[in-house]
Each structure stands twice: as C-alpha cells, then as structure tokens.
Design a protein around this motif. Structure first.
Motif, PDB file in Angstrom:
ATOM      1  N   GLY A 298       9.102   3.126   8.290  1.00  0.00           N
ATOM      2  CA  GLY A 298       8.265   3.997   8.697  1.00  0.00           C
ATOM      3  C   GLY A 298       7.007   4.142   7.501  1.00  0.00           C
ATOM      4  N   LEU A 299       7.196   3.197   6.882  1.00  0.00           N
ATOM      5  CA  LEU A 299       6.528   2.685   5.091  1.00  0.00           C
ATOM      6  C   LEU A 299       5.162   1.556   5.335  1.00  0.00           C
ATOM      7  CD1 LEU A 299       9.647   2.547   3.044  1.00  0.00           C
ATOM      8  CD2 LEU A 299       8.152   3.927   3.174  1.00  0.00           C
ATOM      9  N   ALA A 300       4.734   1.762   4.296  1.00  0.00           N
ATOM     10  CA  ALA A 300       3.530   0.988   3.949  1.00  0.00           C
ATOM     11  C   ALA A 300       3.516   0.578   2.483  1.00  0.00           C
ATOM     12  CB  ALA A 300       2.104   1.645   4.730  1.00  0.00           C
ATOM     13  N   PHE A 301       3.651  -0.905   2.603  1.00  0.00           N
ATOM     14  CA  PHE A 301       3.485  -0.900   0.840  1.00  0.00           C
ATOM     15  C   PHE A 301       1.876  -1.173   0.782  1.00  0.00           C
ATOM     16  CE2 PHE A 301       7.501  -0.888   2.413  1.00  0.00           C
ATOM     17  CZ  PHE A 301       8.197  -0.864   1.708  1.00  0.00           C
ATOM     18  N   VAL A 302       1.725  -1.698  -0.154  1.00  0.00           N
ATOM     19  CA  VAL A 302       0.308  -1.666  -0.733  1.00  0.00           C
ATOM     20  C   VAL A 302       0.382  -2.137  -2.284  1.00  0.00           C
ATOM     21  CG1 VAL A 302      -2.226  -1.612  -1.948  1.00  0.00           C
ATOM     22  CG2 VAL A 302      -0.814   0.373  -0.208  1.00  0.00           C
ATOM     23  N   PRO A 303       0.449  -4.077  -2.184  1.00  0.00           N
ATOM     24  CA  PRO A 303       0.649  -4.578  -3.548  1.00  0.00           C
ATOM     25  C   PRO A 303      -0.524  -4.332  -4.281  1.00  0.00           C
ATOM     26  CG  PRO A 303       0.200  -6.535  -2.159  1.00  0.00           C
ATOM     27  CD  PRO A 303      -0.118  -5.168  -0.912  1.00  0.00           C
ATOM     28  N   SER A 304      -1.159  -4.045  -5.715  1.00  0.00           N
ATOM     29  CA  SER A 304      -1.702  -4.561  -6.838  1.00  0.00           C
ATOM     30  C   SER A 304      -1.742  -5.427  -7.761  1.00  0.00           C
ATOM     31  CB  SER A 304      -1.996  -2.695  -6.885  1.00  0.00           C
ATOM     32  OG  SER A 304      -2.531  -2.107  -6.161  1.00  0.00           O
ATOM     33  N   GLY A 305      -2.216  -6.614  -7.709  1.00  0.00           N
ATOM     34  CA  GLY A 305      -2.341  -7.185  -8.368  1.00  0.00           C
ATOM     35  C   GLY A 305      -2.632  -7.137 -10.354  1.00  0.00           C
TER      36      GLY A 305
ATOM     37  N   THR B 136       2.583  -3.263  -9.371  1.00  0.00           N
ATOM     38  CA  THR B 136       2.923  -2.488  -9.278  1.00  0.00           C
ATOM     39  C   THR B 136       2.607  -3.120  -7.106  1.00  0.00           C
ATOM     40  OG1 THR B 136       1.087  -0.844  -9.167  1.00  0.00           O
ATOM     41  CG2 THR B 136       2.099  -1.201 -10.808  1.00  0.00           C
ATOM     42  N   LEU B 137       3.482  -2.033  -6.586  1.00  0.00           N
ATOM     43  CA  LEU B 137       3.786  -2.360  -5.023  1.00  0.00           C
ATOM     44  C   LEU B 137       3.915  -0.641  -4.894  1.00  0.00           C
ATOM     45  CD1 LEU B 137       4.079  -3.970  -2.828  1.00  0.00           C
ATOM     46  CD2 LEU B 137       6.454  -3.230  -2.736  1.00  0.00           C
ATOM     47  N   SER B 138       2.967   0.156  -4.664  1.00  0.00           N
ATOM     48  CA  SER B 138       3.367   1.596  -3.861  1.00  0.00           C
ATOM     49  C   SER B 138       3.956   1.396  -1.974  1.00  0.00           C
ATOM     50  CB  SER B 138       2.685   2.369  -3.745  1.00  0.00           C
ATOM     51  OG  SER B 138       1.153   2.431  -5.414  1.00  0.00           O
ATOM     52  N   ALA B 139       4.538   2.349  -2.103  1.00  0.00           N
ATOM     53  CA  ALA B 139       5.258   2.365  -0.916  1.00  0.00           C
ATOM     54  C   ALA B 139       4.603   3.733  -0.122  1.00  0.00           C
ATOM     55  CB  ALA B 139       6.853   2.884  -0.919  1.00  0.00           C
ATOM     56  N   ILE B 140       3.822   3.779   0.985  1.00  0.00           N
ATOM     57  CA  ILE B 140       3.358   4.661   1.678  1.00  0.00           C
ATOM     58  C   ILE B 140       3.965   5.851   2.545  1.00  0.00           C
ATOM     59  CG2 ILE B 140       1.845   5.963   2.606  1.00  0.00           C
ATOM     60  CD1 ILE B 140      -0.264   3.959   1.260  1.00  0.00           C
ATOM     61  N   SER B 141       4.756   6.618   2.765  1.00  0.00           N
ATOM     62  CA  SER B 141       4.891   7.118   3.926  1.00  0.00           C
ATOM     63  C   SER B 141       4.925   7.352   5.178  1.00  0.00           C
ATOM     64  CB  SER B 141       6.255   8.761   3.737  1.00  0.00           C
ATOM     65  OG  SER B 141       6.548   8.911   4.737  1.00  0.00           O
ATOM     66  N   ILE B 142       4.494   6.727   6.540  1.00  0.00           N
ATOM     67  CA  ILE B 142       3.841   6.778   7.348  1.00  0.00           C
ATOM     68  C   ILE B 142       4.845   7.253   8.569  1.00  0.00           C
ATOM     69  CG2 ILE B 142       2.461   4.785   6.328  1.00  0.00           C
ATOM     70  CD1 ILE B 142       3.770   3.161   8.848  1.00  0.00           C
ATOM     71  N   ALA B 143       5.210   7.710   8.275  1.00  0.00           N
ATOM     72  CA  ALA B 143       6.333   8.611   9.405  1.00  0.00           C
ATOM     73  C   ALA B 143       6.251   9.946   9.859  1.00  0.00           C
ATOM     74  CB  ALA B 143       7.646   9.065   9.089  1.00  0.00           C
TER      75      ALA B 143
END
Length: 349
Positions: free
Chosen positions: A267-274, A278-285
């Motif tokens: 239930g997560l989406a991740f966005v890596p920012s170069g 950093t790597l942002s974890a987003i709850s998509i539940a």
C-alpha cells in the motif's frame, strides 16, 4: 562489496503504513509509518542510467545504462554489467513472464526484444525518435513506447514484433501506464500536462493541465486506475482523478524526482528525488486521501528505481555527479562511483 541479497531478503519484514490524511506540506514523522534505510550498495560499471525494473519470476534487477542493460541476480548479488547491448538505453522492461526483456534505445530509435536467458537480440523495431519509457498494456496486449523525439506513442505487437500504429501526442512524452481498459495516461514534460490516450482507437482523448507542476516525468496509476500520480521536477507529486480529469491533490516531495514506484502489496508508492537525495513514501491505502508518511535519506542522483514485490526492497541506481568542465553540459558520473542503492524496510521487533 557485493552481497547475497537472498539472505538479506529473508530477514526483512515490512511495517504497514497507518491510515493518513491529505497533506501538501513536507512530510513530518507519522506514527506507525514504515521505516526504511539504505542497507547495501551494489557497484556497477561507469556510465549513466535511466529506468530500472525487477523481474520477480527470475529474481533479477535490470537497469537501463548508457551502453548496455545491466542485470543483477538478486539471490547471489552477481552483477552482469553488459547483459545486452544498448546505445543510451532508457527502459529495460521484463515482459512475457520474464522470458523476454524489452529495451528502448534512445540513440538508434529502436525498441529491442531481448532473450532473457542469453541476452541476445530477438528483434528490433523502429518506433520513433528517442524512444524512452515503455509499458505493456494488458487490455490490448500491446507494448506501448513513448517517443518524445517524434511526439508519438508507438504500439507494438510483442508476439510478431510488428509496429501496429503510432499515435501523435505532442508535449514531451515521458512515463505512461495503461488503465486496464484500453486507455493510457502519459506525462507531458514540456507541456506540464497529462494526456489520456485511447489505445484501441489510436486517438488522444484529452490533456489535463498540471497546475503547480514543472516537468512531470514519473507516473503511476493507483486505486484501480482512479488516480494518476505524476512526479514533477520542482519537488511535488500531483494527483489527478481519472474520471473527472481534475487535479485533486498536490504532495510535497524532494526536488528532482524522475519516477513513481508503486508497491501494491504494501500500500505504498515511492518517489526518489535525485536533487534532494531522498525517497518519499506515500500511503496509497486510501486513494482519496494520500499523504507522504516517510522521507528516507538516500543519495543525490538517485532519481529512478524499482521495487521487488516479493520483499518490498527497493533498488535505486545512482552515482556521484561532477560538473561538466565547461559548466554548460549536464553533470557526469564520477569514475568508479556508480552503485545501486538497496533500500529495505527495517525488521519489526
């Protein structure tokens, strides 16, 4: 030093994200949020990189590199730097239950079908100028390739390797994904917009302006294809409702992202920012109420990646970037610095 990732995987568990509310401010600590950390680095040959993908059937990571497709055996950690030849590869996508590897070749304008056992080329299809991101549309069974150099989306039959059609879509095509019903959503980096395409009819249905988004690249459909997440270079993720075409939410992430990585089982989406490292974890539940629940330190340059759905472990290619000598060209990877970061959920005590 290369590691036996199979042993690492067996020792790792995942903490599920707690229900969260919508938020447009930078992430603050969230009670019950998942905890991830960089646990290893897998070195590779010098050079650039773009998209990555995990084949859970063969237990293999693929990374599109400047002059090759790199492969990593996730059980042993063995690296094959030149698994298949390429010239400025952008996508390296396992298809056909992992039996075939799809590679888009930015310099030659070819999309290659590669045997996943031998690394040999099975077929080459001229798809357009500068083919970039690609995906398999499960409704039509076709491979969809974005060609920003020719403002077109190419549809290929993966069985016959024939070009079925090309659809004109201007605006700087980036990542895309099918909704499972014959339509696709594609980011338009130059237009700062989102395109909906009817793959069956071969037509552009509409474009949606992404207000507040500069340079959308990475994209993912979530919530049964009811929401589109677009990662924007200015450090935000926009959320569009696919039924209405309205921008319904904007989330703050780190600067310089280039991918959205979805881990559906957790239930997560991740966005890596170069730029931010950093790597942002987003709850998509709850697709109607998304929130960044964790910000994980990684390394500057880590902007794309892939997740192993079996374990929840993420793999982010990166390198130490140095400015070009003349100060005008893009920064270049420093010799000997390319690695794939292994980002794993911490075990639950």
């Amino acid at each position: 030093m290369r590691i036996a990732l199979k042993l690492l995987c067996s020792a790792i568990a995942i903490t599920l994200a707690a229900p969260v509310m919508a938020d447009t401010a930078p992430a603050a600590p969230v009670s019950g949020a998942p905890v991830y950390a960089v646990v290893a680095r897998i070195p590779g040959a010098d050079g650039g990189w773009d998209y990555a993908a995990v084949d859970p059937v063969r237990g293999r990571l693929y990374v599109a590199r400047t002059d090759a497709v790199m492969a990593v055996d996730l059980a042993s950690g063995k690296v094959t730097d030149h698994f298949a030849p390429a010239t400025r590869a952008h996508a390296a996508l396992p298809i056909d239950q992992g039996r075939t590897l799809l590679e888009t070749d930015g310099t030659s304008g070819l999309t290659r079908f590669i045997d996943a056992d031998s690394g040999k080329t099975l077929a080459e299809v001229a798809t357009g100028k500068k083919p970039d991101a690609a995906f398999v549309d499960h409704a039509t069974g076709l491979v969809v390739v974005m060609n920003p150099g020719s403002n077109s989306v190419a549809l290929i039959d993966p069985k016959t390797h024939a070009l079925v059609r090309a659809i004109a879509v201007p605006g700087g095509l980036e990542a895309g994904e099918g909704d499972g019903h014959g339509h696709a959503w594609v980011n338009l980096e130059e237009a700062n917009a989102l395109a909906e395409i009817d793959l069956k009819a071969g037509t552009l249905v509409r474009t949606v302006a992404l207000d507040g988004c500069d340079g959308p690249t990475g994209l993912a459909l979530i919530g049964g294809a009811t929401r589109v997440l677009s990662a924007c270079s200015n450090g935000v993720v926009t959320v569009v409702d696919t039924a209405s075409g309205k921008l319904v939410q904007t989330l703050a992430v780190g600067a310089g992202p280039d991918a959205v990585i979805v881990d559906g089982p957790r239930g997560l989406a991740f966005v890596p920012s170069g730029q931010a490292g950093t790597l942002s974890a987003i709850s998509i539940a709850d697709p109607a109420h998304l929130r960044v629940v964790a910000t994980i330190p990684t390394q500057k340059g880590a902007r794309t990646g892939a997740v192993d759905p079996r374990t929840g472990i993420l793999y982010l290619p990166t390198a130490t970037m140095v400015p070009a000598a003349n100060g005008t060209d893009r920064p270049r990877p420093a010799p000997g610095s390319f690695v794939v970061l292994v980002v794993a959920p911490k075990p639950v005590n």
